[in-house]
Design an enzyme around this catalytic site. Structure first.
Site, short mmCIF file in Angstrom:
data_model
loop_
_atom_site.label_atom_id
_atom_site.label_comp_id
_atom_site.label_asym_id
_atom_site.label_seq_id
_atom_site.Cartn_x
_atom_site.Cartn_y
_atom_site.Cartn_z
N ASP A 163 -8.13 -5.07 -0.37
CA ASP A 163 -8.59 -5.60 -1.47
C ASP A 163 -8.73 -7.57 -1.47
O ASP A 163 -9.13 -8.01 -1.84
CB ASP A 163 -8.20 -5.54 -2.67
CG ASP A 163 -8.62 -3.88 -3.06
OD1 ASP A 163 -9.83 -3.99 -1.94
OD2 ASP A 163 -8.10 -3.28 -4.14
N HIS A 196 1.00 -0.91 0.02
CA HIS A 196 -0.17 0.27 -0.16
C HIS A 196 0.91 1.27 0.66
O HIS A 196 1.82 1.51 0.67
CB HIS A 196 -1.18 -0.03 1.13
CG HIS A 196 -1.72 0.66 0.81
ND1 HIS A 196 -2.10 2.30 1.22
CD2 HIS A 196 -3.33 1.26 0.74
CE1 HIS A 196 -2.97 2.96 1.05
NE2 HIS A 196 -4.21 2.37 0.77
N1 ACO Z 1 3.64 -7.24 -5.07
C1 ACO Z 1 4.74 -7.23 -5.20
N2 ACO Z 1 6.14 -6.55 -4.47
C2 ACO Z 1 5.13 -5.35 -4.54
C3 ACO Z 1 4.27 -5.26 -3.92
C4 ACO Z 1 3.43 -6.54 -4.05
N3 ACO Z 1 2.39 -6.67 -4.43
N4 ACO Z 1 3.83 -4.17 -3.37
C5 ACO Z 1 5.23 -3.33 -3.65
N5 ACO Z 1 5.56 -4.10 -4.15
C6 ACO Z 1 7.02 -4.10 -4.08
C7 ACO Z 1 7.62 -2.94 -5.67
O1 ACO Z 1 8.28 -3.98 -6.41
C8 ACO Z 1 8.75 -2.58 -5.49
O2 ACO Z 1 9.84 -3.42 -4.54
P1 ACO Z 1 11.13 -2.59 -5.63
O3 ACO Z 1 11.55 -1.38 -4.31
O4 ACO Z 1 11.74 -3.56 -4.99
O5 ACO Z 1 11.29 -2.82 -7.08
C9 ACO Z 1 8.33 -2.00 -4.16
O6 ACO Z 1 7.59 -3.28 -3.11
C10 ACO Z 1 7.59 -0.51 -4.16
O7 ACO Z 1 6.73 -0.99 -5.11
P2 ACO Z 1 5.75 0.81 -5.35
O8 ACO Z 1 5.12 0.39 -7.11
O9 ACO Z 1 6.64 1.89 -5.48
O10 ACO Z 1 5.19 1.00 -4.37
P3 ACO Z 1 3.70 1.59 -4.30
O11 ACO Z 1 3.56 2.76 -3.07
O12 ACO Z 1 3.65 2.80 -5.77
O13 ACO Z 1 2.75 1.06 -4.94
C11 ACO Z 1 0.85 -0.26 -4.74
C12 ACO Z 1 1.25 0.69 -4.30
C13 ACO Z 1 0.64 0.26 -6.25
C14 ACO Z 1 -0.52 -0.51 -3.84
C15 ACO Z 1 1.65 -1.72 -4.79
O14 ACO Z 1 2.02 -1.92 -3.82
C16 ACO Z 1 1.09 -2.77 -5.79
O15 ACO Z 1 1.24 -2.54 -6.85
N6 ACO Z 1 -0.03 -3.60 -5.25
C17 ACO Z 1 -0.52 -4.75 -5.58
C18 ACO Z 1 -1.89 -3.72 -6.36
C19 ACO Z 1 -3.41 -3.87 -4.95
O16 ACO Z 1 -3.24 -4.59 -4.21
N7 ACO Z 1 -3.62 -2.69 -5.30
C20 ACO Z 1 -4.39 -2.42 -4.37
C21 ACO Z 1 -4.18 -1.28 -3.83
S1 ACO Z 1 -5.32 -0.99 -2.50
C22 ACO Z 1 -6.61 0.04 -2.96
O17 ACO Z 1 -6.34 0.61 -4.48
C23 ACO Z 1 -7.91 0.19 -3.12
#
Ligand code: ACO
Length: 376
Positions: free
Chosen positions: A312, A261
């Protein structure tokens, strides 16, 4: 002149003040208008939550009754919108249908062009009532059944489940669904709410802002994650496969839906509540396997990558146990979040300034056109 800063994804950038929602990402707390979501889930209904988000206080008994009546009388869809739903291809994405139908509701709304608070409250009430009816009616049409007429005696949560299946839901199902609606109702400047506010900041109308928000919610990094979680659980199949799946998925650098998140770093408080709701609902369902698989996946992903589940994650096995079709998981979030979107729109219109950020230009320096056909 202030020095511009660049923040990809606007992480931790504060763009406005708001009295609606407080998130403490470090302590994993979420408050609507000062009320902790734990208390709201325990003591309030979705209808009370919507009133709270719009008005900044909980309703008196008569006010709640009046809102319930308004919602009940607005549930029926205009015949033109029903006809439109019947004309859509049955295989349409349910979020595309919702976006198009909400836009059409705007064409027919008597208050469409009136941006006063009174008119916007009337539109917000109609939208809360009808986003629910649109979602259930399209589902019935696409499976070749007649849309179910709404029941004015049922709560918002109970009526949704009734219009979906045609059967009056059990009290325990209604309680769990109502709690999910409370939990999804509002979440500060998430992508879809921010989208809605950007549209409203141009002084465009509420239906345009909500249609745009629906488009933002659809994406798999936002609301679309809910459906993706269930697809992942189905791919895993059973709890014993969760460890091997996690190892493989991480090696392939797959994004694990329902984990991580932008704001919560110590845990999403909604996920904890949904986990216990899912546990109860799945135990009483014919397929407890989805909750058991989710638990194992949660353990493995947390152990291997340190990621935490977001809202979610556990809503997926919960919605499945409530009999909601998987491809309606995202519209169901809209059924709830419409309360938060409209509350934010009321706040935006009340104290508006055009939202217009800047980009840091990193393209080529000045070039000159030297006659036609030189771009080859
Ligand atoms: N699976 C794998 N790796 C992840 C995940 C994940 N779900 N979430 C974060 N990471 C990792 C990224 O790969 C990244 O790693 P790195 O630094 O080695 O490259 C690091 O954690 C940071 O990730 P970002 O995408 O930059 O974090 P951001 O804050 O932008 O993303 C997000 C948040 C989009 C929710 C992300 O965690 C994600 O894509 N989750 C999966 C989708 C999801 O569940 N979305 C629902 C969110 S809640 C809502 O909207 C109702």
């Amino acid at each position: 002149m202030t020095t511009p800063t660049t923040d990809t994804g606007l992480q931790d950038v504060v763009v406005s003040t708001s009295e609606i929602c407080f998130i403490d990402g470090d302590r994993g707390r979420l408050l609507y208008r000062g009320f902790d979501i734990h208390d709201l889930v325990e003591h309030s209904s979705f209808e009370e939550t919507a009133f709270l988000l719009w008005n900044g206080r909980l309703p008196k008994r008569a006010e709640l009754e009046s809102l319930r009546k308004s919602l009940a009388t607005q549930r029926r869809l205009p015949p033109k919108v029903l006809a439109l739903l019947k004309g859509f291809p049955r295989k349409s994405d349910s979020m595309d249908v919702l976006r198009t139908a909400v836009s059409t509701l705007g064409l027919l709304d008597p208050d469409a062009a009136d941006n006063s608070r009174e008119a916007n409250l009337r539109k917000a009430t109609r939208l809360v009532a009808r986003v629910s009816s649109l979602t259930t009616a399209f589902h019935r049409i696409r499976i070749g059944r007649r849309p179910v007429a709404p029941r004015p005696d049922l709560s918002h949560a109970a009526n949704f489940l009734y219009m979906l299946s045609g059967r009056k839901p059990r009290v325990v199902q209604v309680r769990a669904f109502d709690a999910s609606l409370v939990l999804y109702a509002e979440h500060e400047l998430n992508a879809s709410t921010f989208t809605a506010r950007v549209v409203a900041s141009t002084l465009s109308d509420m239906h345009s802002a909500v249609s745009a928000a629906i488009g933002a919610l659809k994406g798999p990094l936002h609301g679309g994650a809910g459906e993706a979680v269930m697809r992942t659980l189905e791919e895993i199949g059973q709890p014993d496969n969760a460890d091997a799946f996690t190892g493989r998925a991480l090696a392939e650098k797959r994004r694990l839906m329902g984990f991580g998140h932008r704001v919560y770093k110590a845990g999403d408080p909604r996920a904890k509540i949904l986990r216990s709701l899912a546990a109860k609902a799945c135990r009483n369902s014919p397929e407890p396997v989805w909750y058991e698989t989710a638990i194992k996946l949660h353990e493995a992903v947390n152990r291997e990558k340190g990621l935490i589940p977001n809202v979610d994650f556990y809503s997926a096995p919960l919605f499945k146990a409530l009999g909601i079709p998987v491809d309606l998981f995202v519209p169901v979030i809209a059924v709830s979040r419409i309360a938060g979107w409209t509350a934010n729109l009321l706040e935006q219109y009340a104290d508006n300034r055009l939202i217009r950020p800047r980009a840091d230009y990193v393209g080529p320096a000045r070039r000159e056109v030297r006659g036609a056909g030189r771009g080859d």
